[in-house]
Design a protein around this motif. Sequence first.
Motif, PDB file in Angstrom:
ATOM      1  N   LEU A 169       0.837  -1.206   0.000  1.00 29.07           N
ATOM      2  CA  LEU A 169       0.000   0.000   0.000  1.00 29.07           C
ATOM      3  C   LEU A 169       0.866   1.249   0.000  1.00 29.07           C
ATOM      4  CD1 LEU A 169      -2.811   1.290   0.186  1.00 29.07           C
ATOM      5  CD2 LEU A 169      -2.623   1.118   2.678  1.00 29.07           C
ATOM      6  N   VAL A 186       1.100   4.288  -2.801  1.00 30.91           N
ATOM      7  CA  VAL A 186       0.655   5.650  -2.478  1.00 30.91           C
ATOM      8  C   VAL A 186       1.790   6.655  -2.654  1.00 30.91           C
ATOM      9  CG1 VAL A 186      -0.226   7.143  -0.634  1.00 30.91           C
ATOM     10  CG2 VAL A 186      -1.165   4.853  -0.924  1.00 30.91           C
ATOM     11  N   THR A 207      -5.758   6.298  -2.015  1.00 24.67           N
ATOM     12  CA  THR A 207      -5.472   5.269  -1.013  1.00 24.67           C
ATOM     13  C   THR A 207      -6.642   4.303  -0.874  1.00 24.67           C
ATOM     14  OG1 THR A 207      -4.014   6.760   0.239  1.00 24.67           O
ATOM     15  CG2 THR A 207      -4.864   4.835   1.404  1.00 24.67           C
ATOM     16  N   SER A 216      -6.555   0.438  -1.708  1.00 26.18           N
ATOM     17  CA  SER A 216      -6.941  -0.472  -0.619  1.00 26.18           C
ATOM     18  C   SER A 216      -8.060  -1.403  -1.045  1.00 26.18           C
ATOM     19  CB  SER A 216      -7.383   0.342   0.604  1.00 26.18           C
ATOM     20  OG  SER A 216      -6.328   1.143   1.103  1.00 26.18           O
ATOM     21  N   THR A 218       0.014   4.783 -10.841  1.00 22.48           N
ATOM     22  CA  THR A 218      -0.036   5.641  -9.648  1.00 22.48           C
ATOM     23  C   THR A 218       0.553   7.040  -9.849  1.00 22.48           C
ATOM     24  OG1 THR A 218       1.924   4.453  -8.825  1.00 22.48           O
ATOM     25  CG2 THR A 218      -0.233   3.779  -7.971  1.00 22.48           C
TER      26      THR A 218
END
Length: 313
Positions: A38, A42, A75, A79, A173
Amino acid sequence: MKNGQLLAEPTLKTTAGSSSKLLNFLIDMKFLLKGKVLVANVLPVFTAYWLALHFHGERFADHWGVFLLTMIGSTLVISGALMLNNWYEVDLDQKMVRTQKRPTVNGNFSLKAVLWMGIITSIVGLVMMLFTTWEATLYSFLGWFVYVVLYTFWTKRRYTLNTVVGSVSGAFTPLIGWAVIAPVNHIVPIVLFCILFIWQIPHTLAITIKRLEDYTRAGVPMLPVVCGVPVTIRQNLIYIITLLPFPFLLVTSFGWFFFSVAIVLTVGWIILAMKGPKTKDVKGWAQANLRFSLIYLFSLFLLMILLTSSIFN
């Protein structure tokens, strides 16, 4: 005093019990969301957001609202994808030593709860991203779609190329973070996409070699399981070598100091990868590659942030 103690002791036990339950829940969430995975996803969102502000002459203080939407929304999307991955792969995780602490495996969370958590979290995250820009929302959805549908549901159990497919999702991302501020038609986000796409492959190959018994037991067609460790070691080196040209493309944007550090890091990783065919401790070599891959990524991103901070300008 006795009455006071009788009243106080149950209160203390209740408080301690509540704290313990909260701690256990947070630990379960850490394993459900694959903590390091994670963070690694991010970080590029934040880095690209920061860089977009710098290259378009915007002030960070003027964009607090959209910053919070971006970080929280992205996020949540990431997730949600990770939760759905854990929900779908529970049968594989039950056969692997490294995944025994996931709440889907130990039974702390029901599969139905994880499924709904993944769906709701993904939707809420995408809705939040809609309040940034359409382009950022599109990249958020594409990253989610590639990871959940193309990687988790389709290729993970069928093809050795699952690693390549999964790497595409993570590469979106930086595009998310940049697109919140401006369209992705700049050399920096495009190069970051390429670096992240390539970086994830040797990073994942190192994990699969390190955990080869796990993947073999679970029957996952990862490259070393199907083609063997020697083939994987050679491909690992090839992918790392392909990272060499990208620092040249970023010289104009970040300068020669960044270029020098990036080249040193890449060459260092290549030298480490070249030791693979001769090593007697393959697991130790894989662990060293895994550790260096993280140093490489975090060093490059941190340096980009520092070099575009006001204290350096």
